[in-house]
Design a protein around this motif. Structure first.
Motif, PDB file in Angstrom:
ATOM      1  N   LYS A  64      -4.889   2.557  17.835  1.00 45.74           N
ATOM      2  CA  LYS A  64      -4.467   3.265  19.057  1.00 45.74           C
ATOM      3  C   LYS A  64      -4.455   4.746  18.742  1.00 45.74           C
ATOM      4  O   LYS A  64      -3.853   5.168  17.762  1.00 45.74           O
ATOM      5  CB  LYS A  64      -3.054   2.833  19.460  1.00 45.74           C
ATOM      6  CG  LYS A  64      -2.962   1.429  19.963  1.00 45.74           C
ATOM      7  CD  LYS A  64      -2.023   1.313  21.158  1.00 45.74           C
ATOM      8  CE  LYS A  64      -2.255   0.069  21.979  1.00 45.74           C
ATOM      9  NZ  LYS A  64      -2.522  -1.157  21.231  1.00 45.74           N
ATOM     10  N   LEU A  65      -5.124   5.517  19.576  1.00 44.23           N
ATOM     11  CA  LEU A  65      -5.036   6.966  19.405  1.00 44.23           C
ATOM     12  C   LEU A  65      -4.248   7.498  20.591  1.00 44.23           C
ATOM     13  O   LEU A  65      -4.472   7.072  21.727  1.00 44.23           O
ATOM     14  CB  LEU A  65      -6.428   7.609  19.376  1.00 44.23           C
ATOM     15  CG  LEU A  65      -7.363   7.198  18.232  1.00 44.23           C
ATOM     16  CD1 LEU A  65      -8.655   8.009  18.275  1.00 44.23           C
ATOM     17  CD2 LEU A  65      -6.693   7.390  16.875  1.00 44.23           C
ATOM     18  N   ASN A  66      -3.302   8.391  20.319  1.00 42.91           N
ATOM     19  CA  ASN A  66      -2.549   8.942  21.439  1.00 42.91           C
ATOM     20  C   ASN A  66      -2.890  10.426  21.614  1.00 42.91           C
ATOM     21  O   ASN A  66      -3.730  10.965  20.880  1.00 42.91           O
ATOM     22  CB  ASN A  66      -1.048   8.714  21.239  1.00 42.91           C
ATOM     23  CG  ASN A  66      -0.565   9.351  19.954  1.00 42.91           C
ATOM     24  OD1 ASN A  66      -1.141  10.328  19.486  1.00 42.91           O
ATOM     25  ND2 ASN A  66       0.484   8.805  19.370  1.00 42.91           N
ATOM     26  N   ARG A  92      -2.707   6.812  11.302  1.00 44.96           N
ATOM     27  CA  ARG A  92      -1.597   5.952  11.740  1.00 44.96           C
ATOM     28  C   ARG A  92      -1.893   4.471  11.545  1.00 44.96           C
ATOM     29  O   ARG A  92      -1.083   3.617  11.868  1.00 44.96           O
ATOM     30  CB  ARG A  92      -1.237   6.264  13.190  1.00 44.96           C
ATOM     31  CG  ARG A  92      -0.523   7.621  13.308  1.00 44.96           C
ATOM     32  CD  ARG A  92       0.127   7.858  14.638  1.00 44.96           C
ATOM     33  NE  ARG A  92      -0.784   7.728  15.749  1.00 44.96           N
ATOM     34  CZ  ARG A  92      -0.684   6.775  16.674  1.00 44.96           C
ATOM     35  NH1 ARG A  92       0.294   5.892  16.609  1.00 44.96           N
ATOM     36  NH2 ARG A  92      -1.567   6.724  17.660  1.00 44.96           N
ATOM     37  N   VAL A  93      -3.103   4.184  11.017  1.00 48.99           N
ATOM     38  CA  VAL A  93      -3.413   2.783  10.685  1.00 48.99           C
ATOM     39  C   VAL A  93      -2.677   2.474   9.384  1.00 48.99           C
ATOM     40  O   VAL A  93      -2.560   3.346   8.519  1.00 48.99           O
ATOM     41  CB  VAL A  93      -4.947   2.629  10.475  1.00 48.99           C
ATOM     42  CG1 VAL A  93      -5.295   1.274   9.913  1.00 48.99           C
ATOM     43  CG2 VAL A  93      -5.691   2.894  11.781  1.00 48.99           C
ATOM     44  N   GLU A  94      -2.226   1.271   9.252  1.00 47.77           N
ATOM     45  CA  GLU A  94      -1.500   0.888   8.034  1.00 47.77           C
ATOM     46  C   GLU A  94      -2.439   1.054   6.824  1.00 47.77           C
ATOM     47  O   GLU A  94      -3.628   0.721   6.915  1.00 47.77           O
ATOM     48  CB  GLU A  94      -1.046  -0.564   8.238  1.00 47.77           C
ATOM     49  CG  GLU A  94       0.125  -0.977   7.410  1.00 47.77           C
ATOM     50  CD  GLU A  94      -0.359  -1.727   6.197  1.00 47.77           C
ATOM     51  OE1 GLU A  94       0.034  -1.345   5.081  1.00 47.77           O
ATOM     52  OE2 GLU A  94      -1.171  -2.658   6.387  1.00 47.77           O
ATOM     53  N   SER A  95      -1.919   1.598   5.696  1.00 44.10           N
ATOM     54  CA  SER A  95      -2.821   1.994   4.603  1.00 44.10           C
ATOM     55  C   SER A  95      -3.637   0.815   4.048  1.00 44.10           C
ATOM     56  O   SER A  95      -4.801   0.977   3.682  1.00 44.10           O
ATOM     57  CB  SER A  95      -2.056   2.696   3.490  1.00 44.10           C
ATOM     58  OG  SER A  95      -1.211   1.781   2.855  1.00 44.10           O
ATOM     59  N   GLY A  96      -3.032  -0.366   4.019  1.00 43.38           N
ATOM     60  CA  GLY A  96      -3.762  -1.545   3.533  1.00 43.38           C
ATOM     61  C   GLY A  96      -4.948  -1.871   4.433  1.00 43.38           C
ATOM     62  O   GLY A  96      -6.044  -2.218   3.971  1.00 43.38           O
ATOM     63  N   GLU A  97      -4.745  -1.728   5.730  1.00 49.52           N
ATOM     64  CA  GLU A  97      -5.825  -1.983   6.701  1.00 49.52           C
ATOM     65  C   GLU A  97      -6.935  -0.950   6.535  1.00 49.52           C
ATOM     66  O   GLU A  97      -8.119  -1.281   6.601  1.00 49.52           O
ATOM     67  CB  GLU A  97      -5.286  -1.900   8.146  1.00 49.52           C
ATOM     68  CG  GLU A  97      -4.463  -3.082   8.566  1.00 49.52           C
ATOM     69  CD  GLU A  97      -5.252  -4.390   8.485  1.00 49.52           C
ATOM     70  OE1 GLU A  97      -6.369  -4.432   9.024  1.00 49.52           O
ATOM     71  OE2 GLU A  97      -4.742  -5.346   7.860  1.00 49.52           O
ATOM     72  N   ALA A  98      -6.506   0.298   6.328  1.00 45.59           N
ATOM     73  CA  ALA A  98      -7.503   1.367   6.150  1.00 45.59           C
ATOM     74  C   ALA A  98      -8.337   1.089   4.901  1.00 45.59           C
ATOM     75  O   ALA A  98      -9.565   1.220   4.919  1.00 45.59           O
ATOM     76  CB  ALA A  98      -6.805   2.715   6.033  1.00 45.59           C
ATOM     77  N   ARG A 137     -10.168  10.075  -1.315  1.00 49.81           N
ATOM     78  CA  ARG A 137      -9.659  11.197  -0.517  1.00 49.81           C
ATOM     79  C   ARG A 137      -8.937  10.692   0.736  1.00 49.81           C
ATOM     80  O   ARG A 137      -7.859  11.157   1.062  1.00 49.81           O
ATOM     81  CB  ARG A 137     -10.815  12.121  -0.128  1.00 49.81           C
ATOM     82  CG  ARG A 137     -11.125  13.131  -1.221  1.00 49.81           C
ATOM     83  CD  ARG A 137     -12.325  13.966  -0.893  1.00 49.81           C
ATOM     84  NE  ARG A 137     -13.564  13.259  -1.172  1.00 49.81           N
ATOM     85  CZ  ARG A 137     -14.766  13.732  -0.881  1.00 49.81           C
ATOM     86  NH1 ARG A 137     -14.887  14.891  -0.284  1.00 49.81           N
ATOM     87  NH2 ARG A 137     -15.854  13.038  -1.173  1.00 49.81           N
ATOM     88  N   ILE A 138      -9.541   9.729   1.399  1.00 45.34           N
ATOM     89  CA  ILE A 138      -8.936   9.263   2.652  1.00 45.34           C
ATOM     90  C   ILE A 138      -7.602   8.567   2.376  1.00 45.34           C
ATOM     91  O   ILE A 138      -6.602   8.828   3.039  1.00 45.34           O
ATOM     92  CB  ILE A 138      -9.912   8.351   3.412  1.00 45.34           C
ATOM     93  CG1 ILE A 138     -11.106   9.184   3.876  1.00 45.34           C
ATOM     94  CG2 ILE A 138      -9.223   7.680   4.607  1.00 45.34           C
ATOM     95  CD1 ILE A 138     -12.299   8.393   4.350  1.00 45.34           C
ATOM     96  N   LEU A 139      -7.586   7.732   1.348  1.00 45.53           N
ATOM     97  CA  LEU A 139      -6.360   6.965   1.104  1.00 45.53           C
ATOM     98  C   LEU A 139      -5.229   7.823   0.533  1.00 45.53           C
ATOM     99  O   LEU A 139      -4.057   7.487   0.697  1.00 45.53           O
ATOM    100  CB  LEU A 139      -6.651   5.766   0.200  1.00 45.53           C
ATOM    101  CG  LEU A 139      -7.553   4.699   0.835  1.00 45.53           C
ATOM    102  CD1 LEU A 139      -7.871   3.591  -0.161  1.00 45.53           C
ATOM    103  CD2 LEU A 139      -6.925   4.101   2.099  1.00 45.53           C
ATOM    104  N   SER A 140      -5.590   8.933  -0.108  1.00 42.49           N
ATOM    105  CA  SER A 140      -4.518   9.751  -0.691  1.00 42.49           C
ATOM    106  C   SER A 140      -3.689  10.423   0.412  1.00 42.49           C
ATOM    107  O   SER A 140      -2.611  10.963   0.158  1.00 42.49           O
ATOM    108  CB  SER A 140      -5.064  10.780  -1.670  1.00 42.49           C
ATOM    109  OG  SER A 140      -5.539  11.889  -0.984  1.00 42.49           O
ATOM    110  N   LEU A 141      -4.201  10.351   1.612  1.00 46.16           N
ATOM    111  CA  LEU A 141      -3.465  10.832   2.774  1.00 46.16           C
ATOM    112  C   LEU A 141      -2.076  10.193   2.873  1.00 46.16           C
ATOM    113  O   LEU A 141      -1.070  10.868   3.073  1.00 46.16           O
ATOM    114  CB  LEU A 141      -4.293  10.371   3.972  1.00 46.16           C
ATOM    115  CG  LEU A 141      -3.988  10.841   5.327  1.00 46.16           C
ATOM    116  CD1 LEU A 141      -4.477  12.270   5.385  1.00 46.16           C
ATOM    117  CD2 LEU A 141      -4.788  10.005   6.331  1.00 46.16           C
ATOM    118  N   TYR A 142      -2.066   8.873   2.700  1.00 47.74           N
ATOM    119  CA  TYR A 142      -0.840   8.113   2.979  1.00 47.74           C
ATOM    120  C   TYR A 142       0.307   8.489   2.044  1.00 47.74           C
ATOM    121  O   TYR A 142       1.433   8.628   2.470  1.00 47.74           O
ATOM    122  CB  TYR A 142      -1.123   6.606   2.930  1.00 47.74           C
ATOM    123  CG  TYR A 142      -2.144   6.211   3.964  1.00 47.74           C
ATOM    124  CD1 TYR A 142      -1.773   5.986   5.289  1.00 47.74           C
ATOM    125  CD2 TYR A 142      -3.498   6.103   3.643  1.00 47.74           C
ATOM    126  CE1 TYR A 142      -2.707   5.658   6.251  1.00 47.74           C
ATOM    127  CE2 TYR A 142      -4.447   5.771   4.601  1.00 47.74           C
ATOM    128  CZ  TYR A 142      -4.037   5.550   5.904  1.00 47.74           C
ATOM    129  OH  TYR A 142      -4.969   5.241   6.854  1.00 47.74           O
TER     130      TYR A 142
END
Ligand code: ATP
Length: 425
Positions: free
Chosen positions: A243-245, A285-291, A307-312
């Motif tokens: 979901k994007l808001n 905002r997607v759960e990190s495991g799902e990402a 790089r993307i996962l280090s966001l969380y």
């Protein structure tokens, strides 16, 4: 007949004339096709050429490369070849038709006429050709009304099963629609929605979807594109509950600005892989495991995933930059992050303080290095060397906070820190 090639830029003119000569010498029909024809008609810049040969394209390309003494590469499995000219490449393919054995599967191909070759393409605006043979050099071959659609700004598929045969075309449709500010033709839109509803994306190799998604995110200012992907529920290919808001779209807008700020202010740093930052905005905002699952399944590269996962793990750490902190804390928080992460957070956190500190880091702190080396410590009799790592870290932080300028200052600070380390050791 008005030649469609009269406005092509001067670099390509002699190349096309040479293709024309060879085509006549070998007595084969040769055409410029696809996106390059579309771009020529739109007056867009041309980078590469796509050539269809109504004969063996590999053989034709080989002879062409020999004439110009250029590098040549063949791809036997696809019956295609590429000739490299400076920064441009010319792709050659034998005119062919495609038979889809099952929805989403790769098609079987067989040699065919130009007309059939154009019919296998994605949209009418990409299914035009320009003849290169001398007898009708520059003539447009437009069997599927591409020119009319181009003039009316319409993206139209060539047959009803098109999106089910190859669902990556849905992503391509959005890319061209948004790039040229066109509209999806009514039935094309209906069929796209229908294919999405039937979970067509589940039928394709995810690696092909990844490539198309990246191409979208690489378009300049991709916010509109992302919006459209979301509207059409195409992002569900990433996560079905995504979901994007409004705020997410504001973040995307701020990323566009933050990238502009980075490019204008920090030319000495490496170029950003901008698409990664936009993907961060979609995934944050997607759960990190799902990402992680998505990035694995779609075959993103290791460096991209990291790089993307280090966001969380860093959202809260970067938030600390809001508080009163010493410069070395700014360094400690931001230095392990990629430039893509840093620019994402610059856009994510709108607070003046965080942004100012990110600016200080990119402008000054990132380039602070110690002059003192391990061999200096050895020469000065610092023992044991197992403490050097800790010492260098503390010394760097001290240099960042206190702003030492000279080697002497570093040495005297090293003595203080070392005594401290030893007493604790
Ligand atoms: P761009 O300007 O983004 O490079 P392009 O149209 O040149 O766009 P390419 O991916 O280089 O895109 O493809 C060249 C041509 O090949 C297209 O114009 C189209 O005719 C055909 N094509 C590419 N992908 C597909 C596809 N999935 N299905 C059918 N035809 C395709």
């Amino acid at each position: 007949m008005v030649s469609k090639l009269k406005n092509i830029n001067s670099y390509f003119k002699p190349i096309l004339e040479s293709l024309s000569e060879l085509a006549d010498k070998l007595n084969v029909r040769v055409y410029l096709v696809g996106g390059v024809v579309r771009d020529l008609m739109l007056g867009e810049k041309i980078f590469d050429l796509d050539i269809v040969v109504e004969a063996d394209a590999i053989d034709f390309a080989h002879k062409f490369a020999d004439i110009h003494k250029k590098q040549f590469k063949k791809h036997h499995t696809f019956g295609t070849a590429t000739v490299f000219f400076d920064n441009h490449h010319i792709d050659f393919v034998t005119a062919r038709s495609e038979i889809y054995s099952g929805f989403g599967a790769l098609p079987r191909v067989k040699p065919a006429s130009l007309k059939e070759d154009l019919l296998r393409r994605d949209f009418t605006i990409n299914a035009m050709a320009i003849s290169l043979n001398k007898s009708d050099y520059g003539k447009l071959l437009d069997y599927y009304c591409g020119e009319k659609d181009l003039k009316s700004g319409i993206i139209r598929i060539l047959h009803d099963d098109s999106f089910m045969d190859d669902p990556t075309r849905i992503l391509r449709a959005i890319r061209f629609e948004q790039r040229f500010s066109f509209k999806l033709e009514k039935d094309t839109l209906k069929l796209a929605k229908k294919a999405i509803g039937k979970n067509a994306f589940g039928l394709v190799n995810p690696h092909r979807l990844r490539e198309e998604l990246i191409l979208i995110l690489k378009e300049p200012f991709p916010r509109r594109y992302i919006k459209r992907l979301y509207e059409l529920r195409i992002l569900s290919l990433i996560d079905k509950n995504i979901k994007l808001n409004k705020n997410d779209f504001h973040i995307v807008a701020r990323i566009e600005q933050a990238i502009g700020f980075y490019k204008a202010s920090f030319k000495r740093h490496r170029q950003l892989e901008e698409w990664i930052i936009y993907l961060m905005a979609i995934l944050h905002r997607v759960e990190s495991g799902e990402a992680a699952k998505f990035l694995d399944t779609f075959g993103f590269r290791k460096g991209e995933k990291i790089r993307i996962l280090s966001l969380y793990g860093n959202v809260d750490k970067v938030k600390q930059l809001n508080k009163k902190v010493l410069p070395h804390v700014i360094y400690k928080i931001l230095n392990p992050l990629s430039f893509e992460n840093i620019i994402f957070f610059y856009a994510y956190y709108r607070g003046k303080t965080i942004r100012k500190r990110i600016g200080i880091f990119l402008d000054k702190l990132i380039s602070i290095h110690l002059r003192l080396k391990g061999e200096d410590l050895r020469r000065l009799g610092f023992k044991p060397p197992t403490l050097y790592g800790k010492l260098f870290e503390r010394l760097l932080y001290a240099k960042i906070d206190k702003g030492f300028k000279t080697f002497k200052e570093e040495i005297s600070e090293a003595h203080i820190i070392f005594e401290n380390c030893q007493s604790k050791h």
